[in-house]
Design a protein around this motif. Structure first.
Motif, mmCIF file in Angstrom:
data_model
loop_
_atom_site.group_PDB
_atom_site.id
_atom_site.type_symbol
_atom_site.label_atom_id
_atom_site.label_comp_id
_atom_site.label_asym_id
_atom_site.label_seq_id
_atom_site.Cartn_x
_atom_site.Cartn_y
_atom_site.Cartn_z
ATOM 1 N N ILE A 116 54.105 -33.906 50.974
ATOM 2 C CA ILE A 116 54.709 -33.287 49.796
ATOM 3 C C ILE A 116 56.207 -33.594 49.782
ATOM 4 C CG2 ILE A 116 55.250 -31.093 48.668
ATOM 5 C CD1 ILE A 116 52.637 -30.003 49.772
ATOM 6 N N PRO A 117 56.724 -34.107 48.667
ATOM 7 C CA PRO A 117 58.149 -34.475 48.604
ATOM 8 C C PRO A 117 59.066 -33.270 48.853
ATOM 9 C CG PRO A 117 56.936 -35.379 46.740
ATOM 10 C CD PRO A 117 56.015 -34.423 47.420
ATOM 11 N N GLU A 118 60.136 -33.503 49.579
ATOM 12 C CA GLU A 118 61.090 -32.442 49.881
ATOM 13 C C GLU A 118 61.693 -31.866 48.606
ATOM 14 O OE1 GLU A 118 63.240 -29.710 51.939
ATOM 15 O OE2 GLU A 118 61.671 -31.047 52.717
ATOM 16 N N SER A 119 61.926 -32.722 47.617
ATOM 17 C CA SER A 119 62.526 -32.244 46.369
ATOM 18 C C SER A 119 61.614 -31.241 45.668
ATOM 19 C CB SER A 119 62.822 -33.421 45.434
ATOM 20 O OG SER A 119 61.623 -34.090 45.076
ATOM 21 N N TYR A 120 60.306 -31.442 45.806
ATOM 22 C CA TYR A 120 59.354 -30.505 45.201
ATOM 23 C C TYR A 120 59.409 -29.159 45.917
ATOM 24 C CZ TYR A 120 54.898 -28.482 43.702
ATOM 25 O OH TYR A 120 53.933 -27.635 43.204
ATOM 26 N N VAL A 121 59.523 -29.210 47.231
ATOM 27 C CA VAL A 121 59.604 -27.979 48.014
ATOM 28 C C VAL A 121 60.854 -27.187 47.620
ATOM 29 C CG1 VAL A 121 59.806 -27.014 50.339
ATOM 30 C CG2 VAL A 121 58.338 -29.012 49.934
ATOM 31 N N ARG A 122 61.948 -27.895 47.403
ATOM 32 C CA ARG A 122 63.218 -27.232 47.104
ATOM 33 C C ARG A 122 63.350 -26.809 45.643
ATOM 34 N NH1 ARG A 122 65.818 -31.739 49.440
ATOM 35 N NH2 ARG A 122 66.933 -31.973 47.470
ATOM 36 N N HIS A 123 62.860 -27.654 44.731
ATOM 37 C CA HIS A 123 63.159 -27.427 43.315
ATOM 38 C C HIS A 123 61.941 -27.141 42.442
ATOM 39 C CE1 HIS A 123 67.211 -28.800 44.213
ATOM 40 N NE2 HIS A 123 66.725 -29.932 44.700
ATOM 41 N N GLY A 124 60.740 -27.272 42.982
ATOM 42 C CA GLY A 124 59.564 -27.059 42.158
ATOM 43 C C GLY A 124 59.226 -28.283 41.326
ATOM 44 N N LEU A 125 58.204 -28.169 40.485
ATOM 45 C CA LEU A 125 57.694 -29.317 39.743
ATOM 46 C C LEU A 125 58.732 -29.901 38.783
ATOM 47 C CD1 LEU A 125 55.271 -31.143 39.103
ATOM 48 C CD2 LEU A 125 54.579 -29.479 37.360
ATOM 49 N N VAL A 126 59.180 -29.112 37.837
ATOM 50 C CA VAL A 126 60.125 -29.617 36.839
ATOM 51 C C VAL A 126 61.475 -29.916 37.479
ATOM 52 C CG1 VAL A 126 61.393 -29.056 34.724
ATOM 53 C CG2 VAL A 126 58.964 -28.464 34.925
ATOM 54 N N GLY A 127 61.912 -29.044 38.378
ATOM 55 C CA GLY A 127 63.206 -29.255 39.029
ATOM 56 C C GLY A 127 63.262 -30.563 39.791
ATOM 57 N N SER A 128 62.181 -30.908 40.487
ATOM 58 C CA SER A 128 62.172 -32.164 41.244
ATOM 59 C C SER A 128 62.212 -33.369 40.310
ATOM 60 C CB SER A 128 60.933 -32.234 42.146
ATOM 61 O OG SER A 128 59.741 -32.275 41.382
ATOM 62 N N LEU A 129 61.572 -33.261 39.160
ATOM 63 C CA LEU A 129 61.615 -34.354 38.188
ATOM 64 C C LEU A 129 63.018 -34.506 37.602
ATOM 65 C CD1 LEU A 129 58.206 -33.702 36.394
ATOM 66 C CD2 LEU A 129 58.790 -35.763 37.678
ATOM 67 N N ARG A 130 63.706 -33.401 37.408
ATOM 68 C CA ARG A 130 65.062 -33.475 36.849
ATOM 69 C C ARG A 130 66.061 -34.020 37.871
ATOM 70 N NH1 ARG A 130 64.886 -32.045 31.890
ATOM 71 N NH2 ARG A 130 63.742 -30.235 31.094
ATOM 72 N N GLU A 131 65.718 -33.976 39.149
ATOM 73 C CA GLU A 131 66.603 -34.482 40.195
ATOM 74 C C GLU A 131 66.436 -35.983 40.432
ATOM 75 O OE1 GLU A 131 68.925 -32.820 42.281
ATOM 76 O OE2 GLU A 131 68.737 -31.317 40.687
ATOM 77 N N VAL A 132 65.467 -36.595 39.791
ATOM 78 C CA VAL A 132 65.145 -38.005 40.040
ATOM 79 C C VAL A 132 66.317 -38.913 39.670
ATOM 80 C CG1 VAL A 132 63.726 -39.926 39.209
ATOM 81 C CG2 VAL A 132 62.651 -37.757 39.843
ATOM 82 N N ASP A 133 66.658 -39.821 40.587
ATOM 83 C CA ASP A 133 67.730 -40.782 40.319
ATOM 84 C C ASP A 133 67.361 -42.202 40.756
ATOM 85 O OD1 ASP A 133 67.764 -40.513 43.045
ATOM 86 O OD2 ASP A 133 69.848 -39.840 43.186
ATOM 87 N N SER A 134 66.073 -42.419 41.059
ATOM 88 C CA SER A 134 65.596 -43.752 41.425
ATOM 89 C C SER A 134 64.101 -43.819 41.148
ATOM 90 C CB SER A 134 65.852 -44.043 42.906
ATOM 91 O OG SER A 134 65.032 -43.217 43.723
ATOM 92 N N MET A 135 63.559 -45.044 41.143
ATOM 93 C CA MET A 135 62.130 -45.187 40.888
ATOM 94 C C MET A 135 61.317 -44.575 42.018
ATOM 95 S SD MET A 135 60.275 -46.140 38.450
ATOM 96 C CE MET A 135 58.502 -46.054 38.235
ATOM 97 N N ALA A 136 61.789 -44.730 43.247
ATOM 98 C CA ALA A 136 61.072 -44.154 44.385
ATOM 99 C C ALA A 136 61.019 -42.635 44.269
ATOM 100 C CB ALA A 136 61.740 -44.565 45.692
ATOM 101 N N ALA A 137 62.151 -42.043 43.894
ATOM 102 C CA ALA A 137 62.188 -40.589 43.719
ATOM 103 C C ALA A 137 61.304 -40.174 42.548
ATOM 104 C CB ALA A 137 63.624 -40.130 43.486
ATOM 105 N N GLY A 138 61.269 -41.016 41.520
ATOM 106 C CA GLY A 138 60.425 -40.721 40.366
ATOM 107 C C GLY A 138 58.954 -40.712 40.729
#
Length: 279
Positions: A116-138
């Motif tokens: 599970i991506p760390e960004s999802y753990v920290r920010h949740g579903l929508v929050g992790s998507l809004r934090e995306v700044d690269s294709m890998a993160a996307g």
């Protein structure tokens, strides 16, 4: 139990679009065998899917729509780059239209879902998507969009404030991305081209009318009644008028088709038209 060769399957899938009398005459003229028996097709599915080496993402989705745990476990091997679909399979998320709850997960599933991506753990579903700044993160953030409710949440969030470009792109190339969610992400020619490169098609009809080479598409279509029985008619209906116009009951045209199909680089419509023109 004899299984038809790749060429025999390919031509046979098109012969199924004409009347039985014509099909029998063509088989007699070309030496093609009778249609493969259902048991032989089922046996083929239990073996290595050599035809699925380049399995388009949308074809994988149409197979998953059967919600068959055993088929899901096989498809798993051919969607190694789609963490979202794999995660959904591992969690028993249904793909069939209108199906709710969860489905069993085959115990032979050859692997587990990605971390599970760390960004999802920290920010949740929508929050992790809004934090995306690269294709890998996307891709990582998009891999957590699993259920119909998730897709609805994503669509609503994008409508309020557009998601980052990389997030939108990673979501759009998911074959299970609903059309209403994907539509705001883009519609220009370059966007559509990128979807095709990712193996994403609006329907089986679009797939058989545009994807190539023809033999690969026809090999999939030949097993469509087993792989995606609820969608195969869409593909057949798209091809039927073309086959009847350019091949019809012309045995010579079918013979040319059988000779061309294995080495033809174009799509199915181009193959059918070419065979008809040569004959």
């Amino acid at each position: 139990m004899r299984q038809n060769s790749t060429v025999e399957q390919a031509v046979g899938s098109l012969l199924g679009l004409v009347d039985g009398e014509t099909a029998e005459r063509v088989r007699a003229r070309t030496g093609l065998p009778s249609p493969e028996r259902p048991k032989a097709t089922a046996e083929r599915l239990r073996r290595a899917w050599t035809w699925a080496t380049h399995l388009p993402a949308s074809v994988a989705l149409w197979i998953l729509e059967n919600d068959d745990p055993e088929l899901n476990a096989v498809v798993w091997r051919y969607i190694s780059t789609d963490s979202g679909l794999r995660r959904a399979i591992a969690r028993g998320v249904p793909f069939g239209p209108g199906r709710a709850g969860t489905i069993p997960v085959d115990r032979t599933l050859p692997g587990a879902e990605d971390e599970i991506p760390e960004s999802y753990v920290r920010h949740g579903l929508v929050g992790s998507l809004r934090e995306v700044d690269s294709m890998a993160a996307g891709r990582a953030a998009a891999s957590m969009v699993l259920t119909r409710a998730d897709w609805q949440t994503v669509g609503e969030a994008d409508a309020v404030h557009p998601l980052p470009g990389y997030a939108r792109w990673a979501l759009s190339v998911r074959p299970d991305c609903p059309p209403l969610v994907r539509e705001p992400f883009g519609s220009h020619a370059k966007f559509r081209h990128r979807l095709r490169q990712a193996g994403v098609y609006d329907s089986p009809a679009e797939y058989v009318m545009s994807e190539g080479p023809a033999i690969r598409v026809l090999e999939v279509l030949a097993m469509g009644h087993v792989l995606f029985p609820n969608r195969v008619q869409e593909a057949e209906n798209a091809l039927r008028p073309l086959v009847r116009e350019h091949l019809g009951d012309r045995e010579e045209a079918w013979a040319v088709l059988a000779q061309l199909v294995e080495s033809f680089h174009g799509n199915v419509p181009e193959l059918v038209v070419t065979a008809g023109a040569i004959a």
